[in-house]
Scaffold this active site. Structure first.
Site, mmCIF file in Angstrom:
data_model
loop_
_atom_site.group_PDB
_atom_site.id
_atom_site.type_symbol
_atom_site.label_atom_id
_atom_site.label_comp_id
_atom_site.label_asym_id
_atom_site.label_seq_id
_atom_site.Cartn_x
_atom_site.Cartn_y
_atom_site.Cartn_z
ATOM 1 N N SER A 17 0.855 -1.185 0.000
ATOM 2 C CA SER A 17 0.000 0.000 0.000
ATOM 3 C C SER A 17 0.888 1.230 0.000
ATOM 4 C CB SER A 17 -0.869 0.023 1.254
ATOM 5 O OG SER A 17 -1.317 1.342 1.492
ATOM 6 N N HIS A 40 -1.416 -1.379 -4.072
ATOM 7 C CA HIS A 40 -2.690 -1.137 -3.387
ATOM 8 C C HIS A 40 -2.832 0.368 -3.144
ATOM 9 C CE1 HIS A 40 -5.939 -2.408 -0.564
ATOM 10 N NE2 HIS A 40 -5.525 -1.399 0.199
ATOM 11 N N ASP A 45 -5.166 3.316 -1.453
ATOM 12 C CA ASP A 45 -6.206 3.555 -0.462
ATOM 13 C C ASP A 45 -6.871 4.906 -0.685
ATOM 14 O OD1 ASP A 45 -6.104 1.227 1.350
ATOM 15 O OD2 ASP A 45 -4.012 1.847 1.607
ATOM 16 N N MET A 57 -9.593 7.469 0.402
ATOM 17 C CA MET A 57 -10.414 7.779 1.591
ATOM 18 C C MET A 57 -11.050 9.153 1.416
ATOM 19 S SD MET A 57 -7.898 6.546 4.655
ATOM 20 C CE MET A 57 -6.906 5.050 4.532
ATOM 21 N N HIS A 99 -8.662 0.389 -3.273
ATOM 22 C CA HIS A 99 -9.499 0.139 -2.099
ATOM 23 C C HIS A 99 -10.265 1.428 -1.812
ATOM 24 C CE1 HIS A 99 -9.450 -0.899 2.514
ATOM 25 N NE2 HIS A 99 -10.670 -0.893 2.001
ATOM 26 N N MET A 134 -12.446 3.490 0.301
ATOM 27 C CA MET A 134 -13.052 3.722 1.615
ATOM 28 C C MET A 134 -13.851 5.019 1.511
ATOM 29 S SD MET A 134 -9.756 2.500 3.734
ATOM 30 C CE MET A 134 -8.792 2.621 2.243
ATOM 31 N N MET A 143 -10.951 -6.912 6.321
ATOM 32 C CA MET A 143 -10.118 -5.916 6.998
ATOM 33 C C MET A 143 -9.616 -6.474 8.325
ATOM 34 S SD MET A 143 -9.846 -3.326 5.000
ATOM 35 C CE MET A 143 -8.867 -2.363 6.161
ATOM 36 N N GLY A 158 -8.789 3.426 7.818
ATOM 37 C CA GLY A 158 -8.653 4.872 8.006
ATOM 38 C C GLY A 158 -7.206 5.337 8.062
ATOM 39 N N PHE A 159 -6.356 4.499 8.609
ATOM 40 C CA PHE A 159 -4.968 4.919 8.790
ATOM 41 C C PHE A 159 -4.024 3.745 8.591
ATOM 42 C CE2 PHE A 159 -7.764 7.508 11.342
ATOM 43 C CZ PHE A 159 -7.409 8.800 10.963
ATOM 44 N N GLY A 160 -2.805 4.047 8.165
ATOM 45 C CA GLY A 160 -1.778 3.024 8.099
ATOM 46 C C GLY A 160 -1.166 2.844 9.487
ATOM 47 N N GLY A 161 -0.401 1.788 9.649
ATOM 48 C CA GLY A 161 0.365 1.605 10.871
ATOM 49 C C GLY A 161 -0.429 1.196 12.098
ATOM 50 N N ASP A 179 -5.960 -6.842 4.973
ATOM 51 C CA ASP A 179 -5.415 -5.479 4.922
ATOM 52 C C ASP A 179 -5.425 -4.873 6.320
ATOM 53 O OD1 ASP A 179 -4.737 -2.881 4.266
ATOM 54 O OD2 ASP A 179 -6.534 -2.482 3.073
ATOM 55 N N GLY A 180 -4.231 -4.491 6.773
ATOM 56 C CA GLY A 180 -4.110 -3.788 8.049
ATOM 57 C C GLY A 180 -3.237 -4.533 9.041
ATOM 58 N N GLY A 181 -2.114 -3.934 9.380
ATOM 59 C CA GLY A 181 -1.234 -4.530 10.384
ATOM 60 C C GLY A 181 -0.556 -5.808 9.929
ATOM 61 N N GLY A 232 1.584 -1.969 4.273
ATOM 62 C CA GLY A 232 2.042 -0.590 4.115
ATOM 63 C C GLY A 232 3.220 -0.332 5.016
#
Ligand code: DX5
Ligand code: ZN
Length: 221
Positions: free
Chosen positions: A8, A33, A35, A37, A66, A68, A137, A142-145, A175-177, A197
């Site tokens: 991402s 990817h 994102d 938003m 993606h 959002m 998900m 909403g946010f990376g990291g 997707d995420g973490g 990401g």
């Protein structure tokens, strides 16, 4: 089948975008990817059609977009025209999911549906024939990291079941973490496509990290 890694660019340095895309390509990314938003479906605002078109000029890799955003159908045509390969919409923002997915296919893109951590997989069963990708998900978007939600592998396992039962060939993306410590758990649970990401961009060697993540999967039975 080996794991597909979809970096991402959310945490990329946009001032060095061309170099960063080149690095991801050289590192063996399977797709990029993006994102999108809107500041409504999620609190954050990122980018839209212009960024998709820019990345399209920088690489021939598939662009996994993606969305959002609320009322995602307002953007299907312009995103497809900008060079998106797949458009993934959130079921929470898609009251007419079947129609929206078939419209995405009509535009020549892979049709994806995403479910937030608090959303049940039940409705997905109804749209299996229209689905090319299911995104589970593993954080609230909403946010990376952000931290990977520990109950995610269980949900991924149920998602894999649902796809096999319905004889669907849709990709199963998370997707995420996702990083060294979490990827094996969701791979084992049946995911085949992994968005990453922060774990790539904050790695000591971001280019090598793509292969590291893929190898963790191939070494995990
Ligand atoms: C989260 C986005 C993700 C994000 C992942 O809202 O959908 O694609 O970029 O970032 P990491 O891998 O840092 O959790
Ligand atoms: Zn994403």
């Amino acid at each position: 089948m080996s794991a597909r890694i979809a970096p991402s660019i959310l945490t990329a340095d946009f001032g060095q975008l061309a170099d960063q895309i080149e690095m991801l390509v050289a590192g063996g990314a399977d797709m990029i990817h993006l994102d999108v938003m809107d500041g409504r479906f999620v609190p954050n605002i990122t980018f839209g059609q212009k960024m998709i078109a820019t990345v399209r000029r920088l690489t021939s890799l598939p662009l996994d977009v993606h969305m959002m955003v609320e009322e995602p159908e307002r953007y299907f045509e312009e995103f497809a025209g900008a060079g998106a390969s797949g458009l993934t919409i959130h079921v929470e923002a898609a009251p007419h999911l079947q129609r929206q997915l078939s419209r995405i296919r009509e535009l020549g893109c892979a049709a994806g549906a995403a479910v937030n951590p608090g959303t049940s997989l039940t409705g997905i069963r109804e749209v299996l024939p229209d689905l090319d990708l299911l995104l589970v998900m593993t954080v609230n978007p909403g946010f990376g990291g952000q931290e990977f939600i520990p109950s995610s592998p269980d949900k991924v396992e149920r998602a894999r079941h649902l796809l096999s039962e319905g004889r669907s060939r849709a990709a199963l993306e998370v997707d995420g973490g996702i990083g060294r410590d979490t990827i094996a758990s969701v791979w084992r649970a049946g995911a085949d496509t992994f968005v990453a990401g922060n774990s790539i961009f904050s790695a000591e060697d971001p280019r090598a990290e793509i292969g590291v993540l893929r190898n963790i999967c191939s070494e995990t039975v």
